[in-house]
Write a protein that holds these residues in place. Sequence first.
Motif, PDB file in Angstrom:
ATOM      1  N   GLY A 276       0.749  -1.412   0.048  1.00  9.90           N
ATOM      2  CA  GLY A 276       0.090   0.263  -0.063  1.00  9.90           C
ATOM      3  C   GLY A 276       0.951   1.243  -0.019  1.00  9.90           C
ATOM      4  N   GLU A 277       0.310   2.456  -0.134  1.00  6.69           N
ATOM      5  CA  GLU A 277       1.192   3.588  -0.370  1.00  6.69           C
ATOM      6  C   GLU A 277       1.678   3.980   0.934  1.00  6.69           C
ATOM      7  N   SER A 278       1.297   3.508   2.086  1.00 10.40           N
ATOM      8  CA  SER A 278       1.961   3.817   3.289  1.00 10.40           C
ATOM      9  C   SER A 278       3.251   2.725   3.643  1.00 10.40           C
ATOM     10  N   SER A 279       3.175   1.791   2.855  1.00 11.10           N
ATOM     11  CA  SER A 279       4.457   0.758   3.137  1.00 11.10           C
ATOM     12  C   SER A 279       5.766   1.230   2.728  1.00 11.10           C
ATOM     13  N   ASN A 280       6.628   0.563   3.416  1.00 14.42           N
ATOM     14  CA  ASN A 280       8.011   0.819   3.120  1.00 14.42           C
ATOM     15  C   ASN A 280       8.497   0.576   1.731  1.00 14.42           C
ATOM     16  N   LEU A 281       7.752  -0.576   1.330  1.00 15.43           N
ATOM     17  CA  LEU A 281       8.387  -1.083  -0.325  1.00 15.43           C
ATOM     18  C   LEU A 281       7.818  -0.027  -1.268  1.00 15.43           C
ATOM     19  N   TYR A 282       6.466   0.363  -1.078  1.00 17.36           N
ATOM     20  CA  TYR A 282       5.924   1.256  -1.969  1.00 17.36           C
ATOM     21  C   TYR A 282       6.914   2.473  -2.261  1.00 17.36           C
ATOM     22  N   GLU A 283       7.361   2.967  -1.016  1.00 16.84           N
ATOM     23  CA  GLU A 283       8.250   4.255  -1.184  1.00 16.84           C
ATOM     24  C   GLU A 283       9.684   3.725  -1.834  1.00 16.84           C
ATOM     25  N   GLU A 284      10.174   2.790  -1.528  1.00 18.62           N
ATOM     26  CA  GLU A 284      11.342   2.125  -2.157  1.00 18.62           C
ATOM     27  C   GLU A 284      11.390   2.054  -3.579  1.00 18.62           C
ATOM     28  N   LEU A 286       9.118   3.606  -5.563  1.00 21.19           N
ATOM     29  CA  LEU A 286       9.135   4.824  -6.230  1.00 21.19           C
ATOM     30  C   LEU A 286      10.521   5.604  -6.289  1.00 21.19           C
ATOM     31  N   ASN A 287      11.327   5.495  -5.094  1.00 16.42           N
ATOM     32  CA  ASN A 287      12.470   5.921  -5.164  1.00 16.42           C
ATOM     33  C   ASN A 287      13.612   5.116  -6.088  1.00 16.42           C
ATOM     34  N   LYS A 288      13.302   3.956  -6.406  1.00 15.97           N
ATOM     35  CA  LYS A 288      14.039   3.528  -7.325  1.00 15.97           C
ATOM     36  C   LYS A 288      13.465   3.574  -8.723  1.00 15.97           C
ATOM     37  N   ARG A 289      12.692   4.295  -9.000  1.00 15.85           N
ATOM     38  CA  ARG A 289      11.791   4.808 -10.045  1.00 15.85           C
ATOM     39  C   ARG A 289      11.429   3.227 -11.105  1.00 15.85           C
ATOM     40  N   LEU A 290      11.188   2.401 -10.180  1.00  9.95           N
ATOM     41  CA  LEU A 290      10.350   1.153 -10.627  1.00  9.95           C
ATOM     42  C   LEU A 290       8.868   1.062 -10.944  1.00  9.95           C
ATOM     43  N   ILE A 291       8.284   2.130 -10.241  1.00  4.48           N
ATOM     44  CA  ILE A 291       6.943   2.363 -10.286  1.00  4.48           C
ATOM     45  C   ILE A 291       6.746   4.124 -10.283  1.00  4.48           C
ATOM     46  N   ASN A 292       5.233   4.481 -10.934  1.00  2.00           N
ATOM     47  CA  ASN A 292       4.791   5.706 -10.712  1.00  2.00           C
ATOM     48  C   ASN A 292       3.642   5.785  -9.623  1.00  2.00           C
TER      49      ASN A 292
END
Length: 416
Positions: A276-284, A286-292
């Motif tokens: 989910g958007e509040s998960s650490n993985l989601y943020e990671e 995004l930072n790695k530019r693997l998702i938008n």
Amino acid sequence: MSKHLQIYSKKTKNGLNVQVIPMPKYEQVYAIAMTDFGSVDLTNPLTKEVLPAGIAHFIEHKLFAKKGYDSSDKFALYGANANAYTSYTKTAYLFQTLENVTDNLAVLLDLIQTPYFTKDNVDKERGIINQEVQMYLDMPEWKIEQKILSKLYPNDPISFDIAGTSETLKKINKDNLLETYKTFYNQKNINLVIVGNVDHNSIFSFIEKHDLNITNAPVIKNDIKVKDNVLPGSNEKEDINQTKTSLGIRIDEENYQNNPIKTQYMLNMIFEILIGESSNLYEELLNKRLINDNFGYSVIVERGYCFVLINGDSDKPELLRRELLNHFTVEKFKKMAVDKVVERFKRDIMGSLVFSKNSPESIANQQAELYFYNLDMNNLIDIIKNITKEELVDLASKILNQKNMSYYDLIGKNDE
């Protein structure tokens, strides 16, 4: 408003189930008639005839056509907005109005019980629906969903377009439309819900006078079919700028059929915790530019089917999948699903549910479908409250299994 809804239920003399939920502080009235028949129901349980894909959707379109008039025009005459939709397992007809409630209710009852299928109007509608089908073929979001479903459920009706194909539409005619209608559109298979500024006694009295004509069809028993094994993932090139990817997870019957609604809430909690958007993985990611910000998941639980789709745009779909699959382990989920996190997500879901009770439309749509699970809106809070961390971990241990996962990528021209 109160968290508890006053739900009045009645079965009419001809067997139609009706539920009225008065909301006297609201001006709006919302009504929906839902039948337990959708796009996956491609076998007539009485005749054993195999039906062409898209027939449920075709009936939805054609029921509005009556001899000498169209139901849409009558709804408009009485000041209502009307609509209909077909899902995998349901077909629904609805209206929303501020006035002339009983007039519109009469139109709705007439709509679902008076089919008028002729060769000419069926042929004309076939062309209209075929144009709709062709339009969807050009939509990458539609295409990738059909492809991933064909991986999760090979050779299964759920992998067919709800509207059918150009070929299956040719097999639909006035005779098989009428036979299918007579089988599935009977009182025992329909639920009618009216929500808003109405008096339940007056509504019940009106419906009794306008009750549906009883049919001889029995209650439909939709047997859950054995599913083929999940197929390996694959990809294809597509004339799009951005690569799109979908990871699908199929959950088999033994893990949801005893309590599908509870399972749906539990699956939403599991994947909100994981990605989910509040998960650490989601943020990671995004930072790695693997998702938008198009990245997300959806949980589908319907009669005979349960699956999770994780979709998004990614320049590196293989790397994104590797990150997700490395993360999708019960050990990692156990570490994330601590008591305070589980309770927070339960509160979030319950808050959304309470908020939805401010909407006659939301109440009616949920209540109409819950009837087919022997539940009502007032059961949902208790279902969510009683979900435990241990149950979430147990379900996660059963579904986070790569043999029930597959993927499909549409490779954009910039990523070849």
